[in-house]
Design a protein around this motif. Sequence first.
Motif, PDB file in Angstrom:
ATOM      1  N   ARG A   2       0.710  -1.127   0.050  1.00 26.42           N
ATOM      2  CA  ARG A   2       0.075   0.102  -0.133  1.00 26.42           C
ATOM      3  C   ARG A   2       0.780   1.286   0.287  1.00 26.42           C
ATOM      4  O   ARG A   2       2.038   1.357   0.875  1.00 26.42           O
ATOM      5  CB  ARG A   2      -1.130   0.610   0.964  1.00 26.42           C
ATOM      6  N   HIS A   4       1.313   4.913   0.083  1.00 30.42           N
ATOM      7  CA  HIS A   4       0.301   6.357   0.980  1.00 30.42           C
ATOM      8  C   HIS A   4       1.230   7.714   0.783  1.00 30.42           C
ATOM      9  O   HIS A   4       0.107   8.546   0.419  1.00 30.42           O
ATOM     10  CB  HIS A   4       0.457   6.229   2.710  1.00 30.42           C
ATOM     11  N   PHE A  27      -2.690  10.879  -2.817  1.00 35.45           N
ATOM     12  CA  PHE A  27      -1.734  10.741  -1.771  1.00 35.45           C
ATOM     13  C   PHE A  27      -0.875  11.509  -1.951  1.00 35.45           C
ATOM     14  O   PHE A  27      -1.211  12.880  -1.964  1.00 35.45           O
ATOM     15  CB  PHE A  27      -0.758   9.763  -2.846  1.00 35.45           C
TER      16      PHE A  27
END
Length: 292
Positions: A2, A4, A27
């Motif tokens: 993932r 971020h 983001f």
Amino acid sequence: MRIHKICILGAGTLGSRVALQSAISGFQVSVYDISQKALDLGHKTMEKILRQLVKAGQLHESQITEIFSRIQFTLDPFEAVEDADFINESVTEEVDIKKIVWNQFGEIAPEKTWFTTNTSYLLPSMFAEESGRPAKYCAFHFHDVFYSRVVDIMPHPGTDPAMIPMLEDLGKKLNQVPVLVKKENPGYIFNTMLMALIGAAGKLLTREVGSIEDIDRSWMVNFHMLMGPFGILDSIGLDTAWHVTHKMPDAASQAFAALLKTYIDQGKLGEKSGEGFYTYPNPEYRKENFCQ
């Protein structure tokens, strides 16, 4: 994995656009450059693009503050990579400069961080080892980002194959169309075709076969395009084109590189500087009677 936080190295024409699209896509973004002037210019570029997107109805005015809240501009490399999951580098098209950058950020980036280069014409294998983590290194090359939405994924022989689906997924989340380049190729797919066009146009100009305007008109009318090769060059940036062209060994490329250098030495870098082969914001090729 993932992702971020995305870290963008280089606040120039392309880096600022990738950073903005990343923030629009939700983001957290850090934008690093060694120059405050470049960071300020990158911020202004983003503001201009956002106004255009609002005018086109693709964003609402109320979203702008939220988008900028996700973007951090910094001169501090440690601050830039703090908790970064992903780096995309868009610094000058010079192998030695890129090696210095990757030596630096390979040492200070978190262990979890994936590394990508946005190089236009060089190969990721030229500086993957300098990153200290070649298996987590790949080319991830954007075009215009907002208008030309292709993102090239080009691994080098040592790239972990697991990066490919991760980059394909990230490309889609950034509203791009991922294109896999199966083996290293200077210029990826589109730029290889584009440089053939640019090279031919440069040869026609330096050999005095046709004028800038007539070469562009020929292309625009025959292919129903909004700009020709010299308008495209202004959009790319004459400095970027020179960095590629002057390394080519053939006489035609060297002659065109020498011509590009005369423009660059006068500060005429293309659309981003207000003047290149044409003058901006209202170049001749956008005028109604240009192709009449």
